[in-house]
Every structure is written in structure tokens, then in C-alpha cells.
Design an enzyme around this catalytic site. Structure first.
Site, PDB file in Angstrom:
ATOM      1  N   ASN A 169      -5.568  12.339  -0.157  1.00  0.00           N
ATOM      2  CA  ASN A 169      -4.710  11.522   0.709  1.00  0.00           C
ATOM      3  C   ASN A 169      -5.626  10.800   1.699  1.00  0.00           C
ATOM      4  OD1 ASN A 169      -2.048  10.626   1.551  1.00  0.00           O
ATOM      5  ND2 ASN A 169      -2.350  11.840   3.400  1.00  0.00           N
ATOM      6  N   LYS A 170      -5.034   9.988   2.530  1.00  0.00           N
ATOM      7  CA  LYS A 170      -5.793   9.168   3.485  1.00  0.00           C
ATOM      8  C   LYS A 170      -6.888   9.962   4.186  1.00  0.00           C
ATOM      9  CE  LYS A 170      -5.633   5.734   4.029  1.00  0.00           C
ATOM     10  NZ  LYS A 170      -6.617   4.844   3.343  1.00  0.00           N
ATOM     11  N   ARG A 228      -7.451  -0.690  -7.058  1.00  0.00           N
ATOM     12  CA  ARG A 228      -7.730   0.491  -6.218  1.00  0.00           C
ATOM     13  C   ARG A 228      -7.788   1.722  -7.125  1.00  0.00           C
ATOM     14  NH1 ARG A 228      -4.449   1.287  -0.769  1.00  0.00           N
ATOM     15  NH2 ARG A 228      -6.408   2.238  -0.107  1.00  0.00           N
ATOM     16  N   ALA A 270       0.872   5.043  -2.306  1.00  0.00           N
ATOM     17  CA  ALA A 270       0.833   5.256  -3.762  1.00  0.00           C
ATOM     18  C   ALA A 270       2.126   4.838  -4.489  1.00  0.00           C
ATOM     19  CB  ALA A 270       0.477   6.721  -4.043  1.00  0.00           C
ATOM     20  N   ASP A 322      -2.138  10.594  -2.649  1.00  0.00           N
ATOM     21  CA  ASP A 322      -2.449   9.532  -3.609  1.00  0.00           C
ATOM     22  C   ASP A 322      -2.697  10.069  -5.002  1.00  0.00           C
ATOM     23  OD1 ASP A 322      -3.082   8.294  -0.876  1.00  0.00           O
ATOM     24  OD2 ASP A 322      -2.934   6.623  -2.282  1.00  0.00           O
ATOM     25  N   GLN A 331      -2.789   2.971   9.824  1.00  0.00           N
ATOM     26  CA  GLN A 331      -1.470   3.018   9.182  1.00  0.00           C
ATOM     27  C   GLN A 331      -0.467   3.844   9.993  1.00  0.00           C
ATOM     28  OE1 GLN A 331      -4.388   3.433   7.622  1.00  0.00           O
ATOM     29  NE2 GLN A 331      -4.354   2.694   5.519  1.00  0.00           N
ATOM     30  N   ARG A 343       0.843  -1.188   0.000  1.00  0.00           N
ATOM     31  CA  ARG A 343       0.000   0.000   0.000  1.00  0.00           C
ATOM     32  C   ARG A 343       0.883   1.245   0.000  1.00  0.00           C
ATOM     33  NH1 ARG A 343       1.685   1.930   3.905  1.00  0.00           N
ATOM     34  NH2 ARG A 343       0.485   3.807   3.571  1.00  0.00           N
TER      35      ARG A 343
HETATM   36  O1  MRU Z   1      -4.841   3.265   1.933  1.00  0.00           O
HETATM   37  P1  MRU Z   1      -3.371   3.486   1.942  1.00  0.00           P
HETATM   38  O2  MRU Z   1      -2.713   2.985   3.180  1.00  0.00           O
HETATM   39  O3  MRU Z   1      -2.708   2.969   0.687  1.00  0.00           O
HETATM   40  O4  MRU Z   1      -3.207   5.069   1.932  1.00  0.00           O
HETATM   41  C1  MRU Z   1      -1.940   5.600   1.792  1.00  0.00           C
HETATM   42  C2  MRU Z   1      -1.860   7.061   1.915  1.00  0.00           C
HETATM   43  O5  MRU Z   1      -2.854   7.738   2.058  1.00  0.00           O
HETATM   44  C3  MRU Z   1      -0.509   7.665   1.771  1.00  0.00           C
HETATM   45  O6  MRU Z   1      -0.409   8.856   2.498  1.00  0.00           O
HETATM   46  C4  MRU Z   1      -0.230   7.971   0.294  1.00  0.00           C
HETATM   47  O7  MRU Z   1      -0.436   6.845  -0.503  1.00  0.00           O
HETATM   48  C5  MRU Z   1       1.151   8.479   0.085  1.00  0.00           C
HETATM   49  S1  MRU Z   1       2.382   7.253   0.328  1.00  0.00           S
HETATM   50  C6  MRU Z   1       3.892   7.986   0.035  1.00  0.00           C
END
Ligand code: MRU
Length: 357
Positions: free
Chosen positions: A252-253, A94, A53, A242, A201, A51
């Protein structure tokens, strides 16, 4: 086994398998997964075994290369048809992180550029491109760190949300890269990690990797960051992304936009760390970014012995939200720190990166 000594995603040439750290088991267990089939690769992305991006992008490049090795070799047409099918399949795992389609499109371009060549030659070119995408990720993250560390001072408190760390890339992370570089320079910073409901996370991954690297690390529940900002303990916020739309709106998350909104209230600078591979000029604004909705059980029951939401109550569970560009002090890329107006500054860095895109 120290998680910091391992690449998040790699390719084992001796077994022809894509190898990942299974992130669903962290921090309790460090287990590597070796994958070679399309369904298990799709699941690995969907289930968040891999997981973040950039890591998803590198994984997708290795995955499509591995799958291409089993595709028909007698004609380009048959090979390309199978390639497109698997590309579409992986891409459906995704929707929000643009690095997935970015990496798969890059791999497809390699196929098309070798249309007149034998399939064995196409496979060699796909191999080299996948490894190049991996290597670029490492150097891009390091450069984001070099640009980001210039914003930090000794003694600063830094807040981050989710995991945009080594585990979301190959080595340094994006949002964590300035933190690792600050440590390399002998600076003392305090890092605060939002736990990041519902999949934790921040609690499970970011605090794990930062503390393993000797950084001063504190975890807080997501609803605690406003009081921390108000008390003056946070000098700077770094988050990952993302997908960054052409106008700077950033997905983003889930919860990131809450952090940015509170940061604006208390005057804490909020920065997005973004490799150019995550900037999508084909998406004009945040309104056009597809937001992944995930299963109810992640909120209702996943972390508890018994469900914590009564049966029959509905669940709202988007995996990402969009932070409005006005709330973002700067977007830290490998080519420098973009500032408003983002439509111009993002186009400029994308043009610099276009040689490899
Ligand atoms: O659902 P996830 O854990 O893949 O979400 C990840 C994020 O939101 C990260 O902040 C994003 O992908 C950047 S990773 C450098």
C-alpha cells in the site's frame, strides 16, 4: 459541485469518452477530464489524475473498451493484435496496483471468448464487461464497509493512510467504507488522516471527501501518528491496498508499513481493506510485489516555491511499501474478514470471487 455526488470514473456514451475527476487538482478545484486517446489515458494513470487501485481497474476497463472501438474490424486477428498492443501499453503505466492488469485481463478474456463472433459483437461484450466491473466495484466496496463497520464502536478514533476512499474507487472506498457506513448508522467516530507524503493523498483527498460527508476529520503529518496512538486516541486503523500477496503481505502507499509497525507497538488493531480484485494469489509473498519508484521532484520541489532539498542530494521515492502479514490483524474483503493463516483464508475468498474473476 459536491465531489460526493459524482462518480470517480464513468463512461459518457453520448461522446464516447471516459470521464474522470482530475485528482491532481483536488481539493482546490473539481474538474472533470474526458478522455478518448491512448496516450492521454496512459498519462492519466501515470500522473495520478485517476488513482487508487480499484479506480485504476475500472478506468482501465473503460479505456480499453474505448480504444477497442477504433481497432480494425475486418478480421478477429487484426482486432486482437491491436487489442493486445493497447492492453500492454495501458498496463505499463503503473506496476504495483494489480487491479490494472486484473481488469485488462478480464477484458481480454471477453475478447477471446468471442473469437468466432463479428467484432461488433465483441465490442458490445466489452462494453457490458466494463460496466459490470464498474457496478461490481460499488457493491464490493459497500460489502467491505458492512464487514468493517462491525469492528467499530461509537466514539472510536480511526486512523487511515493515503486515500482508499470514494476517490480511489467509484463510490464508498475500501478503507473509508466502514466509516461512511458508521455515519449512516448514526455512530460518531473521529477520523484521523495521515497527510501521506509525498503526494498528500490523505491531506488533499481523504480529508476532502470525509469532511464533505460530514465526518469528524483531522489531518496529521505522517510522523505524528505514533504520538496519537500512544495517547490512546486511536482504536482502529483501516488502510487500503494495491496488491495483497498470497501470504497476506500487503503493498500500500509508502508509509503504511510504518503505521502498522507502530500500531503493533501500541496494540492498536491494524486492518487492510481489500476487494478480492486486489488479492493476487500469483504473487507468493511481498518480496515479489513490484514497487513503483517515482520522480525525485515529488519529494524535492513539487509542493514548494523553491526546492527543499539541496541540488546534488539523492532522493529515495518509492510509491509503495509492503506491510508484513504478521502486523495485520485482519484483511477485510467483500466475503468477510480474513485472518491468519492468510494463505488459507485468502485462497478461500478468492475461490468465492472466482466466478467473476
Ligand atoms: O499512488 P496512489 O495514490 O494510487 O496510491 C493509492 C493507495 O495506496 C491506496 O491506498 C490503494 O490504492 C487502495 S485504494 C482503495
Amino acid at each position: 459541485m459536491n465531489v460526493m455526488d459524482m462518480d470517480t470514473v464513468s463512461y459518457d456514451e453520448s461522446t464516447d469518452e471516459v470521464v474522470i475527476i482530475d485528482q491532481t487538482l483536488l481539493p482546490g478545484e473539481i474538474r472533470m477530464l474526458s478522455l478518448s486517446g491512448a496516450k492521454e489515458m496512459w498519462d492519466a494513470i501515470y500522473l495520478l489524475q485517476v488513482r487508487g487501485a480499484p479506480a485504476i481497474g475500472v478506468f482501465a476497463a473503460f479505456a480499453i473498451y474505448r480504444l477497442a472501438k477504433d481497432m480494425p474490424k475486418d478480421s478477429f486477428e487484426a482486432f486482437y493484435e491491436a487489442f493486445q498492443k493497447q492492453k500492454e501499453y495501458l498496463d505499463s503505466s503503473r506496476p504495483t496496483a494489480v487491479n490494472l492488469s486484473w481488469a485488462l485481463n478480464r477484458m481480454e478474456k471477453v475478447v477471446l471468448a468471442h473469437e468466432s463472433r463479428p467484432v461488433e459483437e465483441i465490442l458490445k461484450a466489452l462494453h457490458d464487461e466494463a460496466f459490470l466491473i464498474r457496478d461490481e466495484d460499488i457493491s464490493v466496496c459497500r460489502r467491505i464497509g458492512e464487514n468493517g463497520v462491525s469492528l467499530l464502536s461509537d466514539g472510536d478514533g480511526v486512523l487511515t493512510h493515503c486515500n482508499a476512499g470514494k476517490l480511489a474507487t467509484i463510490r464508498y472506498g475500501t478503507a473509508t467504507s466502514p466509516m461512511y457506513l458508521a455515519k449512516e448508522k448514526g455512530m460518531n467516530i473521529r477520523v484521523y488522516c495521515d497527510e501521506t507524503r509525498p503526494l498528500l493523498q490523505g491531506a488533499r483527498l481523504t480529508s476532502f471527501e470525509l469532511s464533505a460527508s460530514g465526518l469528524d476529520t483531522t489531518v496529521l503529518c505522517d510522523n505524528m501518528s505514533a504520538s496519537l496512538m500512544k495517547s490512546g486516541k486511536i482504536q482502529c486503523i483501516f488502510v487500503g491496498c494495491d496488491r495483497v500477496a498470497a501470504n497476506g503481505d500487503t503493498a500500500n502507499k509508502i508509509g503504511t508499513s510504518v503505521v502498522a509497525t507502530v500500531a503493533a507497538r501500541y496494540g492498536v488493531p491494524f486492518y487492510v481493506c481489500a476487494p478480492c480484485s486486489t488479492i493476487d494469489l500469483n504473487t507468493p509473498t511481498g518480496d515479489e510485489i513490484p514497487i513503483e519508484m517515482r520522480k525525485d521532484e515529488e519529494v524535492r520541489s513539487m509542493w514548494y516555491e523553491k526546492p527543499m532539498v539541496p541540488e546534488g542530494v539523492k532522493i529515495y521515492n518509492p510509491a509503495f511499501d509492503v506491510t508484513d502479514n504478521e502486523l495485520i490483524m485482519g484483511i477485510i474483503t467483500e466475503y468477510g474478514i480474513c485472518q491468519a493463516p492468510y494463505t488459507e483464508s485468502l485462497a478461500k475468498v478468492k475461490a468465492m470471487a472466482s466466478k467473476i474473476d
